[in-house]
Design an enzyme around this catalytic site. Sequence first.
Site: not given
Length: 274
Positions: A36-37, A150
């Site tokens: 995600g990062h 998110k």
Amino acid sequence: MKTFREPKKLQKWCRERKLEGRKIALVPTMGYLHEGHVSLIEKARRMGADEIVVSVFVNPVQFGPNEDYAKYPRDARADYAKCRAAGATAVFFPTPENMYLDRHSVYVNEEDLSKGLCGARRPGHFRGVCTVVAKLFNLAHPDFAVFGQKDYQQAQVIKRMVRDLNFDLKIVVAPIVREPSGLARSSRNTYLSADGRERALAISRSLKGIRIGRTARAESARIRRELEAAGLVVDYVEFVDGETLEPAKTARKGVTALVAAYCGRTRLIDNRVL
Ligand code: PAF
């Protein structure tokens, strides 16, 4: 890739890059980086940033007294390697002591969007987030900063802070990155057992199952039932207007469905923009 530990040194370097006309992107993180990062760093690259600054800092001010600050996962070595591989040009690893000097006494409070959802369950959380993010903006002088969807409420709160405090930068929100199973990627997934991971899938599954046009009440009740059937403890299930975060009556376009639930002692969040 440059590494900074001292806020002043990062600030000087970024100021110089800015004077050279380089476009700076900031990717604020708490480390223990996952895909995600990495997607946030890649997004910054695709958007044409000349410098991509990734901050890695487990910000003590955004954790409540009974939360997981002490045991929040940390792995600076792996984070360094991932930043480098993803194309970051600078990483910032400050310490709590050099971010919050003795007698630190100024905080940033967003007083509208932070009231509900996670803000209601985690008092002081968004005050901590806004404070550290404002500091990072002042240190990195970014042209834009990239956050993950998110943390939907966080992204909205930060956009409001930028608007209301006239920060001269753009907030970019990148889509949620999921594991093949559907589980939203999170550093906290590392707390889950194999069985917990399986049960946690009820979160993404129940969000995916939302039927457009049904009432928020009916869909919330269904999601709740599905989470409870999987043995999760619901913190909240809410349907809100995607911008004002006011409760919505119908599951329709412009509405965001948000879930927070405990899987054992691990608190997980996820959402779906309808
Ligand atoms: O989303 C996070 O990881 C954190 O809340 C942030 C934005 C890096 C601030 O500490």
